[in-house]
Design an enzyme around this catalytic site. Structure first.
Site, PDB file in Angstrom:
ATOM      1  N   GLN A  56       0.262  -1.090  -0.137  1.00  0.00           N
ATOM      2  CA  GLN A  56       0.554  -0.301   0.069  1.00  0.00           C
ATOM      3  C   GLN A  56       0.900   1.270  -0.359  1.00  0.00           C
ATOM      4  OE1 GLN A  56      -1.293   0.871   3.994  1.00  0.00           O
ATOM      5  NE2 GLN A  56      -3.397   2.448   3.315  1.00  0.00           N
ATOM      6  N   GLY A  57       1.162   1.962  -0.787  1.00  0.00           N
ATOM      7  CA  GLY A  57       1.064   3.802  -0.907  1.00  0.00           C
ATOM      8  C   GLY A  57       0.802   4.076  -0.740  1.00  0.00           C
ATOM      9  N   SER A  81       1.866   6.633   2.300  1.00  0.00           N
ATOM     10  CA  SER A  81       1.695   7.104   2.771  1.00  0.00           C
ATOM     11  C   SER A  81       3.476   8.169   2.403  1.00  0.00           C
ATOM     12  CB  SER A  81       2.363   6.933   4.254  1.00  0.00           C
ATOM     13  OG  SER A  81       1.294   6.300   5.446  1.00  0.00           O
ATOM     14  N   SER A 140       5.066  -1.141   3.804  1.00  0.00           N
ATOM     15  CA  SER A 140       5.467  -2.686   4.921  1.00  0.00           C
ATOM     16  C   SER A 140       5.543  -3.483   3.375  1.00  0.00           C
ATOM     17  CB  SER A 140       4.065  -2.832   5.460  1.00  0.00           C
ATOM     18  OG  SER A 140       3.762  -2.387   5.898  1.00  0.00           O
ATOM     19  N   GLU A 156      -9.948  -2.226   5.816  1.00  0.00           N
ATOM     20  CA  GLU A 156      -8.324  -2.476   6.970  1.00  0.00           C
ATOM     21  C   GLU A 156      -8.360  -2.232   8.034  1.00  0.00           C
ATOM     22  OE1 GLU A 156      -5.421   0.486   6.460  1.00  0.00           O
ATOM     23  OE2 GLU A 156      -3.545  -0.671   6.903  1.00  0.00           O
ATOM     24  N   GLU A 196      -4.879   9.614  17.504  1.00  0.00           N
ATOM     25  CA  GLU A 196      -5.618  10.924  17.616  1.00  0.00           C
ATOM     26  C   GLU A 196      -6.356  11.315  16.571  1.00  0.00           C
ATOM     27  OE1 GLU A 196      -1.797  10.128  18.087  1.00  0.00           O
ATOM     28  OE2 GLU A 196      -1.724  10.325  20.182  1.00  0.00           O
TER      29      GLU A 196
HETATM   30  C1  LIG Z   1       3.895  -0.506  11.189  1.00  0.00           C
HETATM   31  C2  LIG Z   1       3.553   0.336  10.041  1.00  0.00           C
HETATM   32  C3  LIG Z   1       3.248  -0.328   9.012  1.00  0.00           C
HETATM   33  C4  LIG Z   1       2.728   1.294   8.559  1.00  0.00           C
HETATM   34  N1  LIG Z   1       2.953   0.542   7.308  1.00  0.00           N
HETATM   35  C5  LIG Z   1       1.873   1.625   6.260  1.00  0.00           C
HETATM   36  C6  LIG Z   1       2.005   0.769   4.053  1.00  0.00           C
HETATM   37  O1  LIG Z   1       1.946  -0.289   4.452  1.00  0.00           O
HETATM   38  N2  LIG Z   1       1.405   1.662   3.972  1.00  0.00           N
HETATM   39  C7  LIG Z   1       1.496   3.212   3.640  1.00  0.00           C
HETATM   40  O2  LIG Z   1       1.324   3.717   3.145  1.00  0.00           O
HETATM   41  N3  LIG Z   1       1.478   3.511   5.298  1.00  0.00           N
HETATM   42  C8  LIG Z   1       2.169   2.763   6.513  1.00  0.00           C
HETATM   43  N4  LIG Z   1       2.358   3.178   7.528  1.00  0.00           N
HETATM   44  C9  LIG Z   1       2.577   4.308   8.112  1.00  0.00           C
HETATM   45  C10 LIG Z   1       0.862   5.295   8.830  1.00  0.00           C
HETATM   46  O3  LIG Z   1      -0.210   4.759   7.721  1.00  0.00           O
HETATM   47  C11 LIG Z   1       1.451   6.306   9.147  1.00  0.00           C
HETATM   48  O4  LIG Z   1       2.813   6.665   9.836  1.00  0.00           O
HETATM   49  C12 LIG Z   1       0.097   6.870   9.649  1.00  0.00           C
HETATM   50  O5  LIG Z   1      -0.843   7.288   9.165  1.00  0.00           O
HETATM   51  C13 LIG Z   1       0.263   8.804  10.267  1.00  0.00           C
HETATM   52  O6  LIG Z   1       1.545   9.115   9.577  1.00  0.00           O
HETATM   53  P1  LIG Z   1       2.715  10.060  10.112  1.00  0.00           P
HETATM   54  O7  LIG Z   1       3.778   9.231  10.342  1.00  0.00           O
HETATM   55  O8  LIG Z   1       3.286  10.951   8.857  1.00  0.00           O
HETATM   56  O9  LIG Z   1       2.768  10.726  11.687  1.00  0.00           O
HETATM   57  P2  LIG Z   1       1.892  12.270  11.096  1.00  0.00           P
HETATM   58  O10 LIG Z   1       0.489  12.300  10.587  1.00  0.00           O
HETATM   59  O11 LIG Z   1       2.600  13.254  11.057  1.00  0.00           O
HETATM   60  O12 LIG Z   1       0.832  12.546  12.644  1.00  0.00           O
HETATM   61  C14 LIG Z   1       2.618  12.698  13.948  1.00  0.00           C
HETATM   62  C15 LIG Z   1       1.719  13.366  15.169  1.00  0.00           C
HETATM   63  O13 LIG Z   1       0.167  13.967  15.363  1.00  0.00           O
HETATM   64  C16 LIG Z   1      -0.859  13.923  15.512  1.00  0.00           C
HETATM   65  N5  LIG Z   1      -1.356  14.344  14.349  1.00  0.00           N
HETATM   66  C17 LIG Z   1      -1.490  14.679  13.325  1.00  0.00           C
HETATM   67  N6  LIG Z   1      -2.746  14.654  13.421  1.00  0.00           N
HETATM   68  C18 LIG Z   1      -3.513  14.786  13.865  1.00  0.00           C
HETATM   69  C19 LIG Z   1      -5.214  15.562  13.932  1.00  0.00           C
HETATM   70  N7  LIG Z   1      -5.871  15.631  12.820  1.00  0.00           N
HETATM   71  N8  LIG Z   1      -5.607  15.724  15.680  1.00  0.00           N
HETATM   72  C20 LIG Z   1      -5.406  14.890  16.255  1.00  0.00           C
HETATM   73  N9  LIG Z   1      -3.370  14.614  16.286  1.00  0.00           N
HETATM   74  C21 LIG Z   1      -2.766  14.842  14.705  1.00  0.00           C
HETATM   75  C22 LIG Z   1      -0.875  12.131  15.396  1.00  0.00           C
HETATM   76  O14 LIG Z   1      -1.545  11.318  15.952  1.00  0.00           O
HETATM   77  C23 LIG Z   1       0.862  12.070  15.127  1.00  0.00           C
HETATM   78  O15 LIG Z   1       1.065  11.734  17.464  1.00  0.00           O
HETATM   79  C24 LIG Z   1       2.959   2.475   8.234  1.00  0.00           C
HETATM   80  C25 LIG Z   1       2.737   2.356   9.917  1.00  0.00           C
HETATM   81  C26 LIG Z   1       3.531   2.414  10.764  1.00  0.00           C
HETATM   82  C27 LIG Z   1       3.767   1.816  12.626  1.00  0.00           C
END
Ligand SMILES: Cc1cc2nc3c(=O)[nH]c(=O)nc-3n(C[C@H](O)[C@H](O)[C@H](O)COP(=O)(O)OP(=O)(O)OC[C@H]3O[C@@H](n4cnc5c(N)ncnc54)[C@H](O)[C@@H]3O)c2cc1C
Length: 395
Positions: free
Chosen positions: A127-128, A130, A162, A245, A378
C-alpha cells in the site's frame, strides 16, 4: 443480533478447524512477510496461501467469476476467526485491502486481471499511501502523475511501505490535479512494482526487522488502464481501502487477542509458581481481569460492527473504535508481560534465559507501531468524534 452459528455454519467451522489443524505450516513464523528475509521463506508463505486457496478457504465471500467461493461474509468471518486461532500469516494487504477495493471500484477487466492472483498469492501487494510530508493528512500527498498518451508518468516518494520490497503490485495514491482542493485532485493507480524507475529502500525498525521501505518513483510509466475508479476520484477509493483495513479483520483480531490473553495468563501463573515474580498476586488478578473485560468488549464491538457491515455492505467509520481499542490494549498487555518477567524482561530473543524465547519483548516493540499504523490513535479519536458522535471539527 444473533451471533450463534447455524447448523451449516457449525459444520463449516468444524471442517475449517480440522483442515487448519492438519495443514498448518510448521516451517513459517506467524510474523509472516514482515520477517521474510530470504526467497525460501517468501516461497513458503506463498505456497501456504496457495494451499488455503486450493482448499477453498480464501475469497470465501468473493464472486466465483473472479476466483472467489461465492459464499456469504459470515462464512468468511468464521474462517478468519479460525485462521487467527492457528495463527498463520497471509498477504493481508492484498486480501483485506487491495482485493475488496478492486471488487468495489474496479472495471470488469481489472477484476478479472487482479483478484484471482491476490487470492492465490501469485502476486503480493503493498500500500503506497504515506509520504514524508503526508501521513495522517493523506490528502496532502505530493507524488505526481501526469498523463502522457496511454500512460501516467509518476514521480515522487512514498514511505513506511510495508513489504514493498517483496511486492509485485502497489495500491498507489498520486496527485493528478494540482489546481483543485487537495482531496479532489487525487487518483488511485495499480502499479506494477517491477516497472522501470521504481527504487525500494528498506527501513529497519526497532524489532530488527526491515518490514518497511521508502520507495522512489522516477518517470514510472503506468498504463491508463491501471487507474482504479475515476480520474481525480481516488480519495473515495482510498477510503474504501482504509475502511476495509479497519473493519473486516476485527473478528480475526479478537481471536488473536484471546490467544494473547491466554498466553499472558499462563505466563502469570508460571512466574507466580516459580516465585520469580514479586508483584502482589491481587494486582496480577485485577490486571488480568481488566484485560479479559477489554477482550470481551472488543468481541462484542466486533460483532456489532460485523452485523452492521452485513446489513450495509461496506464497512463504516465504526471500525475506528475497534482499531483504537485493539491497538492500545495490545500495548498494555505486552507491557504487563514485561512487568511479570521482572529483571528477565531485559533478555530478548536469542538469549538463553529469555522468557518464551523473547516473544514478549518482540511483541512489545512491534506493538508501538500499532497506534500509528492504519491511522494513529489521535486520528481515530477524531473520526469517532466527528463521524460517529457528530461533534464539531477540531482545528
Ligand atoms: C507498522 C506500520 C506499518 C505501516 N505500513 C504502511 C503501509 O504499508 N503503507 C503506507 O502507506 N503507510 C504505512 N504506514 C504509515 C502510517 O500510515 C503513518 O505512519 C500514519 O498514517 C501516521 O502518519 P505520520 O507517520 O506521517 O505521522 P503524522 O501524520 O505526521 O502524525 C504525527 C503526530 O501528529 C498527530 N496528528 C496528526 N494529525 C492529527 C490530527 N488531525 N488530530 C490529532 N492529532 C494528529 C498524530 O496522531 C501523531 O501523533 C505504516 C506505519 C506503521 C507504524
Amino acid at each position: 443480533m444473533d451471533m450463534s452459528d447455524s447448523p451449516e455454519q457449525v459444520e463449516f467451522r468444524a471442517k475449517a478447524r480440522a483442515w487448519l489443524e492438519q495443514n498448518k505450516p510448521s516451517n513459517i513464523s506467524d510474523r509472516g512477510f514482515a520477517l521474510a528475509i530470504d526467497d525460501a521463506t517468501v516461497k513458503a508463505l506463498k505456497d501456504w496461501q496457495r494451499r488455503l486457496y486450493d482448499a477453498g478457504y480464501l475469497g470465501i465471500s468473493w464472486p466465483v467469476e473472479y476466483g472467489g467461493q461465492g459464499k456469504t461474509i459470515v462464512e468468511s468471518a468464521i474462517f478468519n476467526e479460525e485462521v487467527a486461532r492457528v495463527p498463520a500469516p497471509l498477504n493481508e494487504l492484498g486480501l483485506a485491502m487491495g482485493g475488496p477495493t478492486i471488487l468495489e471500484h474496479g472495471t470488469e477487466d481489472q477484476k478479472r486481471r487482479y483478484i484471482r492472483k491476490i487470492l492465490t498469492c501469485e502476486e503480493v501487494w503493498c500500500q503506497g499511501f504515506s509520504e514524508p510530508a503526508s501521513g495522517s493528512d493523506m490528502a496532502a500527498l505530493q507524488t505526481k502523475a501526469v498523463i502522457d498518451g496511454d500512460h501516467f508518468v509518476v514521480n515522487g516518494q512514498k514511505v513506511w511501505t510495508s513489504i514493498g520490497h517483496l511486492s509485485d503490485w502497489c495500491m498507489l495514491l498520486v496527485r493528478t490535479d494540482q489546481n483543485v482542493p487537495k482531496h479532489k485532485g487525487i487518483s488511485y493507480l495499480l502499479v506494477d512494482m517491477h516497472s522501470p524507475g521504481i527504487t525500494v529502500q528498506p527501513l529497519r525498525q526497532m524489532t530488527g526487522e526491515a518490514e518497511f521501505n521508502q520507495m522512489f518513483f522516477e518517470d514510472v510509466r503506468v498504463p491508463r488502464a491501471n487507474l482504479l475508479g475515476p480520474l481525480n476520484g481516488g480519495w473515495g477509493v482510498a477510503l474504501t481501502t482504509l475502511m476495509n483495513e479497519r473493519a473486516t479483520l476485527s473478528l480475526a483480531i479478537v481471536m488473536r487477542f484471546q490467544n494473547v490473553f491466554k498466553d499472558l495468563s499462563e505466563l502469570a501463573r508460571r512466574v507466580t509458581r516459580e516465585g520469580s515474580c514479586k508483584i502482589d498476586p491481587r494486582v496480577i488478578r485485577q490486571t488480568l481481569a481488566q484485560f479479559h473485560i477489554d477482550v470481551e468488549s472488543m468481541k462484542y464491538l466486533a460483532y456489532r460492527n460485523f452485523s452492521r457491515f452485513q446489513r450495509g455492505g461496506t464497512p463504516g467509520p465504526e471500525g475506528s473504535i475497534s482499531k483504537l481499542l485493539w491497538s492500545e490494549l495490545n500495548q498494555r498487555m505486552q507491557e504487563f508481560a514485561m512487568v511479570l518477567q521482572g529483571p528477565r524482561a531485559a533478555l530478548t530473543e536469542g538469549s538463553s534465559y529469555a522468557v518464551d524465547d523473547g516473544r514478549w519483548q518482540y511483541g512489545l516493540m512491534r506493538s508501538r507501531g500499532n497506534t500509528i499504523e492504519e491511522g494513529t490513535s489521535e486520528v481515530q479519536r477524531g473520526i469517532i468524534a466527528e463521524r460517529l458522535l457528530g461533534l464539531p471539527k477540531a482545528y
